[in-house]
Design an enzyme around this catalytic site. Structure first.
Site, PDB file in Angstrom:
ATOM      1  N   SER A 159      -5.288  10.833 126.541  1.00 31.06           N
ATOM      2  CA  SER A 159      -3.897  10.380 126.601  1.00 31.06           C
ATOM      3  C   SER A 159      -2.984  11.588 126.602  1.00 31.06           C
ATOM      4  O   SER A 159      -3.278  12.609 125.964  1.00 31.06           O
ATOM      5  CB  SER A 159      -3.578   9.495 125.390  1.00 31.06           C
ATOM      6  OG  SER A 159      -2.182   9.250 125.309  1.00 31.06           O
ATOM      7  N   TYR A 219      -3.920   8.273 116.374  1.00 36.81           N
ATOM      8  CA  TYR A 219      -4.231   8.226 117.802  1.00 36.81           C
ATOM      9  C   TYR A 219      -4.031   9.594 118.448  1.00 36.81           C
ATOM     10  O   TYR A 219      -4.911  10.098 119.156  1.00 36.81           O
ATOM     11  CB  TYR A 219      -3.336   7.195 118.477  1.00 36.81           C
ATOM     12  CG  TYR A 219      -3.591   7.045 119.961  1.00 36.81           C
ATOM     13  CD1 TYR A 219      -4.787   6.533 120.436  1.00 36.81           C
ATOM     14  CD2 TYR A 219      -2.609   7.402 120.883  1.00 36.81           C
ATOM     15  CE1 TYR A 219      -5.018   6.384 121.795  1.00 36.81           C
ATOM     16  CE2 TYR A 219      -2.829   7.254 122.246  1.00 36.81           C
ATOM     17  CZ  TYR A 219      -4.032   6.744 122.698  1.00 36.81           C
ATOM     18  OH  TYR A 219      -4.252   6.612 124.044  1.00 36.81           O
ATOM     19  N   LYS A 234      -7.070  12.022 119.879  1.00 35.25           N
ATOM     20  CA  LYS A 234      -7.151  12.315 121.301  1.00 35.25           C
ATOM     21  C   LYS A 234      -7.145  13.823 121.547  1.00 35.25           C
ATOM     22  O   LYS A 234      -7.862  14.324 122.427  1.00 35.25           O
ATOM     23  CB  LYS A 234      -6.002  11.638 122.060  1.00 35.25           C
ATOM     24  CG  LYS A 234      -6.192  10.144 122.245  1.00 35.25           C
ATOM     25  CD  LYS A 234      -7.450   9.824 123.049  1.00 35.25           C
ATOM     26  CE  LYS A 234      -7.592   8.356 123.353  1.00 35.25           C
ATOM     27  NZ  LYS A 234      -8.814   8.050 124.135  1.00 35.25           N
TER      28      LYS A 234
END
Length: 265
Positions: free
Chosen positions: A148, A167, A171
């Site tokens: 991402s 998150y 990532k």
């Protein structure tokens, strides 16, 4: 025939990978899922196209992944051209909290950091290690991690996104893992890539309220003023497949967007 494994293929981007790849009858497409609960559209597609194979597995379990790899080997004749790891966890119930809000909430902080790290990094490593013997015998020898733009430091800094702690950090860590695999495997001709799909209109990428959409849009426009909203899964995956097709030794280990550069949205 070229062979592909899509880890995390029951919906969204993973399902779109299966849809587009299986349009070519000369491609063998293996879709791995963790549950049949949300796999209705995938199973329907697999019933219509004989080059799609659905395998139920658990990416948290190396023994189960090994069994899945053995199934893939039986399907493909022992090799694998491209492995795409699309499974992910966006965070916990505390994903909306900014970092300072975890003061006095140590248990919530630990869960918010560790749970995404398990799926987005540790399970990534489990999956790659399980399928690596097949990739070694493949022709394309490519391993793709769906990352991402939120794993890029400048996105958090310039867009001023204070939340999504688990998150974003997981990532970023996954991107490092892929660079490590590149360093280890490049002598074998294996290429790795962290590939961002962009802002995609899926269940996980769709803001829940108009206010959340406006906030996210204004945040992304700070780094890319021409952003008007999320793109479709069809367009994103079509662009991603182009980037994968062009992946060579010179780009191995990099972090690229669906546009083949660092324009994330």
């Amino acid at each position: 025939m070229s062979s592909w494994v899509i880890v995390g293929a029951s919906r969204g981007i993973g399902l779109e990978y299966v849809q587009q790849l299986s349009n070519d009858p000369n491609k063998i497409v293996v879709a791995t899922i963790r549950s049949q609960a949300s796999a209705g559209p995938l199973n329907q597609l697999a019933a219509e196209r004989k080059n799609i194979h659905v395998i139920l597995t658990d990416i948290s379990s190396p023994p189960k992944l090994q069994l899945a790899a053995e199934e893939v080997s039986n399907i493909t004749g022992g090799g694998l051209d491209v492995l795409v790891f699309n499974a992910f966890l966006p965070g916990t119930e505390a994903f909306q909290l900014p970092t300072t809000a975890f003061a006095g909430k140590e248990a919530e902080l630990e869960r918010e950091l560790i749970e995404p790290l398990k799926v987005n990094v540790i399970h990534l490593i489990h999956a790659i290690n399980a399928f690596l013997p097949l990739v070694r015998k493949g022709s394309a020898k490519k391993i793709i991690y769906i990352t991402s733009g939120n794993g890029d430091v400048n996105v958090s800094r310039i867009c001023e996104i204070p939340n999504l702690l688990g998150y974003c950090t997981s990532k970023a860590a996954g991107n490092i893992v892929m660079a490590k695999y590149h360093a280890e495997l490049k002598r074998e001709g294996i290429k790795t890539l962290s590939l961002s799909p962009g802002w995609v209109d899926t269940d996980s990428g769709r803001p829940e309220t108009p206010e959340a959409f406006d906030w996210l849009l204004s945040a992304f426009q700070k780094i890319q003023p021409d952003v008007t909203g999320p793109t479709t899964a069809e367009k994103s995956v079509r662009l991603q497949l182009g980037v994968i097709d062009e992946l060579d030794a010179g780009k191995s280990g990099m972090v690229l967007s669906q546009n083949g550069n660092d324009t994330w949205f």
